[in-house]
Every structure is written in structure tokens, then in C-alpha cells.
Design a protein around this motif. Structure first.
Motif, PDB file in Angstrom:
ATOM      1  N   ASP A   1     -10.679 -65.975  13.979  1.00 24.93           N
ATOM      2  CA  ASP A   1      -9.407 -65.420  13.524  1.00 24.93           C
ATOM      3  C   ASP A   1      -8.236 -65.742  14.450  1.00 24.93           C
ATOM      4  O   ASP A   1      -7.134 -65.242  14.250  1.00 24.93           O
ATOM      5  CB  ASP A   1      -9.522 -63.903  13.356  1.00 24.93           C
ATOM      6  CG  ASP A   1      -9.990 -63.201  14.628  1.00 24.93           C
ATOM      7  OD1 ASP A   1     -10.330 -63.911  15.599  1.00 24.93           O
ATOM      8  OD2 ASP A   1     -10.020 -61.962  14.639  1.00 24.93           O
ATOM      9  N   THR A   2      -8.457 -66.586  15.472  1.00 20.38           N
ATOM     10  CA  THR A   2      -7.356 -66.954  16.363  1.00 20.38           C
ATOM     11  C   THR A   2      -6.455 -67.958  15.662  1.00 20.38           C
ATOM     12  O   THR A   2      -6.926 -68.986  15.171  1.00 20.38           O
ATOM     13  CB  THR A   2      -7.898 -67.573  17.664  1.00 20.38           C
ATOM     14  OG1 THR A   2      -8.746 -66.624  18.311  1.00 20.38           O
ATOM     15  CG2 THR A   2      -6.760 -67.972  18.585  1.00 20.38           C
ATOM     16  N   PRO A   3      -5.164 -67.683  15.579  1.00 18.74           N
ATOM     17  CA  PRO A   3      -4.266 -68.612  14.881  1.00 18.74           C
ATOM     18  C   PRO A   3      -4.142 -69.932  15.616  1.00 18.74           C
ATOM     19  O   PRO A   3      -4.283 -70.001  16.845  1.00 18.74           O
ATOM     20  CB  PRO A   3      -2.928 -67.857  14.860  1.00 18.74           C
ATOM     21  CG  PRO A   3      -3.008 -66.905  16.003  1.00 18.74           C
ATOM     22  CD  PRO A   3      -4.439 -66.504  16.100  1.00 18.74           C
ATOM     23  N   ALA A   4      -3.884 -70.998  14.870  1.00 21.48           N
ATOM     24  CA  ALA A   4      -3.689 -72.313  15.477  1.00 21.48           C
ATOM     25  C   ALA A   4      -2.442 -72.284  16.355  1.00 21.48           C
ATOM     26  O   ALA A   4      -1.479 -71.575  16.052  1.00 21.48           O
ATOM     27  CB  ALA A   4      -3.539 -73.373  14.390  1.00 21.48           C
ATOM     28  N   PRO A   5      -2.443 -73.029  17.439  1.00 16.75           N
ATOM     29  CA  PRO A   5      -1.250 -73.057  18.306  1.00 16.75           C
ATOM     30  C   PRO A   5      -0.048 -73.602  17.554  1.00 16.75           C
ATOM     31  O   PRO A   5      -0.166 -74.512  16.738  1.00 16.75           O
ATOM     32  CB  PRO A   5      -1.666 -73.982  19.454  1.00 16.75           C
ATOM     33  CG  PRO A   5      -2.785 -74.804  18.906  1.00 16.75           C
ATOM     34  CD  PRO A   5      -3.504 -73.923  17.943  1.00 16.75           C
TER      35      PRO A   5
END
Length: 473
Positions: A433-437
Motif C-alpha cells: 500500500d506504499t504509494p509510488a514516489p
């Protein structure tokens, strides 16, 4: 970053000026030229960092003259092509002054040739659209080939040995920061182990890097997986770059029988600090005994004598191959293939002649092959970002898309998995669930710090064309 780079430039200028003014002891002309050549290589490296970090920057050729004239705070930025021309001119003069051989660990003519090849390869893409300037590629290949064929330098046979104390001044190292493992005076030492090693890695209470670690994306590139108890380890560079479950190092904690990562984190620390399932290896020396074994003297709190290699022979091998490939989709050039496969042969722990007969030998080269090889060979040596900067020069969409697609997140539940030996996907898993940079074109250079802008308002203005022919050494 800005202050340190400008300080180095000023220091190099000062060395050259002082020697020319004969303000020191009488030494031979050869010694004077050698020292001036060394200063020019560091000056060129400084501007190479400046242009890749900040883009357009002022050219400060002589600090004393500009301070005396009162124009030091009125400098305009030079264009990026101007800066690259200045770097090339500086290295060409360094090559003229430097000897082919110097004392071990010092800069020689082949250090300058190697750096110049990297500068040309980087410059080849600037201002281009999807391809690179062929004349710059040809120059990059030619200068790299001089290092390869004329320097007499060879790769250190075992990859992990490149980063051991006893090889601080190996023939593979073309350009490096050399340190002394002492705190008096402060800054003569390498303190990277403190920032990168697990808590308790040395007996000085000076390591706090365990909570960080090489990315999952880098593990993917090596074909490794922290959600497995088995290490593949066919590419020896992986273990020499990142330590994971199952890894034991005989060159760390040699007086204690070696360093076992799993035993240490499970039974000594009682926790897995790293959220990625890996910890750093390069830039570490181990404990005090390891330092004594490597250099003959002990280290100190936050102070080791491990050299930091900035340009290695394997890098030059890969520069040559990429320059020969150039704008082609692939190449079967024999020398380019040899260079890449010599790097790979060492990585797979085989003599080159034996590696020729394996399925790991590459018989055709593509950009993707070399691009990946650079990542694995130079991982955590501070080079990858600058590869993305030069890729962005001519193929910005690929650079941005690759960075956005990287797996930069973390794992949950690694401790439970490694303690039990059984993977429960409900407990141990990768966080998706970590958003793309949020990477955009603007992220490929940094703004000047406020201190610089306060001192010189012209840094906020557009760059101007600078006539490089006005400068000489």
C-alpha cells in the motif's frame, strides 16, 4: 553538499596557485606537475558532481583573483554544456601533467582517463532526444580503452575483497577517498560504518544503521527474496552488498569465528531492525580486531580507515561496453562483450576462461544488460542516482518510470517468519500500500541552498554562455 563541493574547488585552485607562486619548499618540476594534476582531477570530479546535482553552476577558475576583484558574489551560472566543456578541459590538462604511475592509492594519468571516459558518456545524452551524441560516445570508448589496455590494472579476483581494508589501494581503484581510522583531527576518518551497520556491530557503541537497509527493489534485481530462508548466492555481489538470513561473513568478527546475521538478529538483538530483510555490507569493516588485521592498527569511535572507492576499473569496463553499444539496440562487439563478461565472471566466482563456457556468459549485449550490470556491480557505492541523472538527459520518461516502479516498501512480520521457519502470509508479507514516489522532471537536480542564494542573487537567474577558451592552467 554545496558548501563541501565549492570548498574542494577552492582548495584545488589554491594548491595550483601556491605551487605556481612557489610558496613552498623546493621540489622537482615532476613533483609539482604531479600534485597539480592530482588537484585538477579532484577539481574535475567536483564539477562533475556539481553539474549532475545542481545543473547550471558558476565557473570559479581562480578564487583569489575573483575575491581580489570583488566580483565573487556576482557570478552568473554557466550553461550545462559549458560546465562539461570546462570539466573536459581540466581533465585534459591533468592528463598532460600526471605520471602514468604514481604512489599506491594516489591519482595517476589513468585515473584521469577513466574519469574523462565517464564524463563523456554522461555528456553524450545531454540535450538529446532518445539517443546520444556519437562523438561523445566514441570519446568515452577511446578513453576507457586506454585504461583497459595501457594501465596494466586488473580486477581484484574476489569481488568482496575490493571492499576490505587490505585492498584500500588496490589497482582496481582508480579514484578513492582514503581515510585514517582516527578522530584527531575530526574528518580524517571514514564514519560510514556508524550510519550503516547494525546496532552493536562494533564494540564502540557507535553503530545505528540497522533500522535501514538495501531496498526490496535491489533484492529483486539480484534475484533474491527475503521471504525465503534459502539464499541463492550465485552472484557473489549480493552477499557482498547486503546481508540477509543465512549469510555468514568470515571477514567480519574474525576473532569470534565470523558474523552470522541470523544468529545475531535473532539471538543477540532479539529483533530484526531492518524493515526490508537486509542490512548493509559495503563500507563496513567489522570490529576493532578486524581493523587491526586489515591495517595494522585499531579504529576508534565513529572512525575507520576503509577507503571509499569513487571510480573502479569495473566501472570503466562497463563504460566502455555502453559507449560501444551507443545508440544501437544490441552489439556483439568482441571487446565490449569481454568487458561485461569479465565483470560477470568475477561476480559468479569463476575465472574468465571458465566463465566463457557457462550459460551465464552474454553473447549479445543490450542497454538493459549493461544498465542492470551497473546496478549490481556498483550498488550502494553512491553511483546509481547519477546514472539516472544521465539517463534523464536523453530518455526522461524511462528514468521517471523506472523510479516510480521501484519496490521501495517494507515487510511486516519478518521476525515471526525467521524464528519459526514457516511462512504465514497472513503475518509476514510485503506492504503493497506504499504509494509510488512522486518523481517529476524537476527532481533530477537540486535547488541551490538559501545560503548560496543570499550571497549571490544571480543564481536565481538564467545561465549565460561562458567562453571556456578564456581559462587555462
Amino acid at each position: 553538499m554545496s558548501a563541501s563541493l565549492w570548498s574542494v574547488n577552492a582548495y584545488c585552485n589554491g594548491i595550483i596557485e601556491n605551487i605556481d607562486m612557489k610558496t613552498g619548499p623546493e621540489v622537482s618540476e615532476t613533483t609539482k606537475l604531479t600534485v597539480k594534476g592530482e588537484a585538477l582531477v579532484w577539481k574535475a570530479m567536483t564539477y562533475f558532481y556539481l553539474v549532475r546535482v545542481f545543473g547550471e553552476v558558476p565557473i570559479v577558475h581562480n578564487n583569489s583573483a575573483e575575491i581580489a576583484s570583488g566580483t565573487y558574489n556576482d557570478k552568473y551560472k554557466a550553461t550545462i554544456p559549458n560546465v562539461y566543456d570546462y570539466i573536459v578541459m581540466t581533465l585534459e590538462q591533468a592528463i598532460e601533467w600526471l605520471p602514468e604511475e604514481n604512489a599506491p592509492g594516489r591519482i595517476d594519468r589513468y585515473s584521469a582517463y577513466g574519469l574523462l571516459s565517464k564524463v563523456y558518456l554522461t555528456r553524450s545524452g545531454y540535450g538529446m532526444d532518445g539517443s546520444r551524441d556519437q562523438s561523445d560516445l566514441d570519446q568515452a570508448a577511446a578513453y576507457a580503452l586506454k585504461v583497459i589496455e595501457e594501465s596494466g590494472r586488473e580486477l581484484v579476483p574476489v569481488f568482496s575483497d575490493v571492499f576490505r581494508l587490505e585492498n584500500n589501494q588496490s589497482s582496481e581503484s582508480l579514484l578513492a577517498w582514503h581515510w585514517r581510522g582516527d578522530r584527531d583531527p575530526w574528518t580524517q576518518q571514514n564514519s560510514l560504518q556508524s550510519d550503516l551497520a547494525l546496532t552493536g556491530f562494533s564494540e564502540f557503541g557507535d553503530t545505528w544503521g540497522g533500522y535501514a537497509g538495501p531496498s526490496v527493489d535491489l533484492q529483486d534485481a539480484f534475484g533474491e527474496n527475503a521471504l525465503s530462508l534459502e539464499r541463492r548466492n550465485r552472484d557473489t555481489r549480493r552477499k557482498a552488498t547486503m546481508m540477509m538470513y543465512g549469510d555468514v561473513y568470515d571477514y567480519f568478527w574474525a576473532d569470534k569465528g565470523g558474523f552470522d546475521w541470523a544468529d545475531y538478529v535473532l539471538n543477540v538483538q532479539g529483533e530484526i531492525q531492518t524493515p526490508t530483510g537486509a542490512n548493509q555490507v559495503k563500507h563496513l569493516v567489522g570490529n576493532n580486531n578486524d581493523h587491526v588485521l586489515g591495517l595494522g592498527y585499531g579504529m576508534a569511535n565513529m572512525a575507520t580507515g576503509l577507503s571509499t572507492h569513487l571510480l573502479r576499473l569495473s566501472d570503466v569496463y562497463l563504460i566502455y561496453a555502453e559507449a560501444v553499444l551507443g545508440n544501437q539496440s544490441s552489439t556483439s562487439n568482441a571487446k565490449a562483450l569481454e568487458m561485461v563478461n569479465r565483470v560477470r565472471a568475477r561476480a559468479f566466482g569463476k575465472p574468465y576462461e571458465e566463465f566463457l563456457e557457462t550459460t551465464d556468459f552474454l553473447s549479445v549485449l543490450t542497454f538493459d544488460d549493461i544498465w542492470k550490470e551497473r546496478r549490481l556491480e556498483l550498488a550502494t557505492e553512491g553511483d546509481r542516482w547519477y546514472d539516472y541523472v544521465r539517463l534523464h538527459y536523453y530518455n526522461p520518461s524511462r528514468a521517471i518510470n523506472e523510479l516510480k516502479a521501484q519496490r521501495r516498501s517494507t515487510y511486516n512480520g519478518l521476525m515471526a517468519f525467521y524464528e519459526s521457519g514457516t511462512l504465514d502470509p497472513e503475518v509476514t508479507y510485503y506492504n503493497e500500500d506504499t504509494p509510488a514516489p512522486n518523481v517529476t522532471d524537476s527532481h533530477f537536480k537540486l535547488p541551490f541552498p538559501d545560503t548560496d542564494l543570499t550571497m549571490n542573487k544571480h543564481l536565481l537567474e538564467d545561465a549565460v554562455e561562458v567562453d571556456i577558451s578564456q581559462f587555462s592552467y
